[in-house]
Design an enzyme around this catalytic site. Structure first.
Site, PDB file in Angstrom:
ATOM      1  N   ARG A  48      10.850   5.590 -12.356  1.00 35.30           N
ATOM      2  CA  ARG A  48       9.610   5.672 -11.580  1.00 35.30           C
ATOM      3  C   ARG A  48       9.100   4.275 -11.227  1.00 35.30           C
ATOM      4  NH1 ARG A  48       5.747   5.799 -14.678  1.00 35.30           N
ATOM      5  NH2 ARG A  48       5.919   7.835 -15.650  1.00 35.30           N
ATOM      6  N   ASP A  79       2.161   0.210  11.219  1.00 33.65           N
ATOM      7  CA  ASP A  79       3.222   1.202  11.021  1.00 33.65           C
ATOM      8  C   ASP A  79       4.232   0.965  12.150  1.00 33.65           C
ATOM      9  OD1 ASP A  79       4.835   3.486  11.196  1.00 33.65           O
ATOM     10  OD2 ASP A  79       3.228   4.839  10.566  1.00 33.65           O
TER      11      ASP A  79
HETATM   12  C1  LIG Z   1       7.211  10.264  10.394  1.00 30.78           C
HETATM   13  C2  LIG Z   1       6.157   9.251  10.451  1.00 30.78           C
HETATM   14  C3  LIG Z   1       5.364   8.966   9.332  1.00 30.78           C
HETATM   15  C4  LIG Z   1       5.512   9.703   8.038  1.00 30.78           C
HETATM   16  O1  LIG Z   1       6.765   9.503   7.459  1.00 30.78           O
HETATM   17  P1  LIG Z   1       7.479  10.581   6.511  1.00 30.78           P
HETATM   18  O2  LIG Z   1       8.706   9.860   6.065  1.00 30.78           O
HETATM   19  O3  LIG Z   1       7.769  11.784   7.345  1.00 30.78           O
HETATM   20  O4  LIG Z   1       6.517  10.872   5.406  1.00 30.78           O
HETATM   21  C5  LIG Z   1       4.399   7.983   9.447  1.00 30.78           C
HETATM   22  N1  LIG Z   1       4.211   7.302  10.606  1.00 30.78           N
HETATM   23  C6  LIG Z   1       4.949   7.564  11.698  1.00 30.78           C
HETATM   24  C7  LIG Z   1       4.692   6.793  12.941  1.00 30.78           C
HETATM   25  C8  LIG Z   1       5.947   8.536  11.663  1.00 30.78           C
HETATM   26  O5  LIG Z   1       6.676   8.800  12.759  1.00 30.78           O
END
Ligand SMILES: *Cc1c(COP(=O)(O)O)cnc(C)c1O
Length: 396
Positions: free
Chosen positions: A56, A184
């Site tokens: 973990r 992101d």
């Molecule tokens: C898919 C996605 C997420 C979340 O990711 P997961 O791996 O599905 O939890 C977050 N931000 C964006 C822009 C995404 O396309």
């Protein structure tokens, strides 16, 4: 040699000695690691020796992927190792839960990934204040900032309308207001842009998408060059249990070997698909950052250079029924709410990612029933593009 009376199938085996080494990273599913004595374990926890204790807290397969992603995002070799989490959402929640406290204010894009918006809603429950704003517009972003703004959260291009964020403006805004800029980079990937080099403090990925690239892994990543931030986010991820599976990490590493190749091939096909679909009757609009009719084309050029990604959004005349006909006309392409797979996939935001919104909210974002998001894969363009053009003719 173990004496006969001490042998048992229950006991762990020694790894056979070998002067040769595997060329492929081994899979380490072990949940726990042994040390020779308590002093050594103590030294491990203190950071005096490298090593692992409990999966973990960290394991080799995660660290191999973390190092590769650090490198892809342009982090120097002495940057803190990135954090791998069990999903992209786990990466976002490790960042937000680790860095925010009751009363903190967050400015976030009003077109973020749907689950990220829900995560922000959930943080309101914990006393975090959130303002959503159009982060493609410097004035709107500036107006959303408050003296207590702790963090700005943005995606480089919006889903599914592919609008491009004012990244340089956001970095300046974050710096002046001593807020953290969290980007992101899932849709854009480090092949298109490396936001840490443009003023972002923290980068987040859903590794699930283009980076792992085969729709068989769910993982996330957090990277930063700031050691204190990395430690806080790592502690948050470990304490909240966002642990990644070693097998997923192992698969992601394999996927990463071909990331550049897959990305380049998919992008070239996406560009061609966008241009050919735009010529067809029945296609009301094609949105692709590489096209000169994209509303943020100049900004896309400035941020991405010649790159423009593998996502194409089209709007069909005829609303949902045309979309349904189109989907049925391409039975070899999965209608599935994801992106970044080696195979092309189709998503219909109005019935999936944006279903929780009212018609008016969707209309305000430019998301109609006729809108389809295409995540272009690595198929042969000579096969895929004509198939899609035929499907438009059949649907409209
Ligand atoms: C898919 C996605 C997420 C979340 O990711 P997961 O791996 O599905 O939890 C977050 N931000 C964006 C822009 C995404 O396309």
């Amino acid at each position: 040699m173990t004496p006969d009376d001490e042998r048992s199938v229950v006991r762990r085996s020694d790894i056979p000695p070998s002067v040769s080494q595997p060329v492929v990273t081994p899979l380490w599913p072990s949940v726990v690691y042994r040390t020779d004595d308590a002093d050594e374990l103590d030294g491990l926890y203190e950071g005096d020796h490298p090593g692992y204790s409990y999966a973990r807290e960290g394991h080799p397969n995660a660290d191999v992927v973390a190092s590769k992603l650090n490198w892809l995002e342009g982090l120097p070799a002495d940057a803190p190792r990135g954090i791998i989490t069990g999903s992209g959402m786990a990466a976002l929640s490790a960042v937000l839960l680790g860095l925010l406290s009751q009363g903190d204010h967050v400015v976030a894009g009003d077109q973020l990934y749907g689950r990220t918006r829900r995560l922000l809603d959930d943080l309101r429950r914990l006393g975090v204040e959130v303002t959503l704003a159009d982060l493609g517009d410097s004035d709107a972003a500036g107006a959303a900032i408050r003296p207590d703004t702790k963090l700005i959260l943005a995606e480089v291009v919006s889903n599914p309308t592919l609008r491009v964020v004012e990244l340089d403006g956001l970095a300046a805004l974050a710096a002046t207001n001593e807020a953290l800029l969290v980007i992101d980079n899932t849709f854009t990937t480090p092949r298109m842009i490396k936001p840490l080099a443009r003023g972002a403090d923290i980068i987040v990925h859903s590794v699930t998408k283009l980076l792992a690239g085969h729709a068989d892994v769910t993982l996330g990543y957090v990277g930063t060059r700031d050691a204190a931030l990395a430690e806080t986010v790592r502690a948050s991820a470990v304490t909240h249990g966002h642990t990644p599976s070693p097998f997923d990490c192992w698969l992601a590493e394999r996927g990463l070997h071909t990331f550049d190749l897959r990305y380049d091939r998919a992008e070239a096909t996406a560009r061609r698909l966008a241009d050919e679909l735009a010529l067809l009757g029945g296609v009301r609009a094609v949105t692709y950052p590489g096209r000169s009719d994209h509303p943020d084309h100049h900004r896309a050029r400035a941020l991405f250079g010649p790159r423009s990604g593998n996502l194409v959004t089209i709007e069909l005349d005829g609303g949902r029924s045309a979309v349904n006909r189109f989907i049925r006309a391409v039975p070899n392409t999965a209608f599935a709410p994801t992106l970044g797979d080696v195979a092309t996939t189709l998503a219909h935001p109005a019935s999936s990612s944006h279903r929780a919104m009212t018609d008016q909210q969707r209309a305000d974002l430019g998301i109609s029933e006729g809108l389809l998001r295409i995540s272009v894969g690595v198929e042969d363009a000579d096969q895929l593009v004509p198939e899609f053009c035929r499907a438009v003719k059949a649907a409209c």
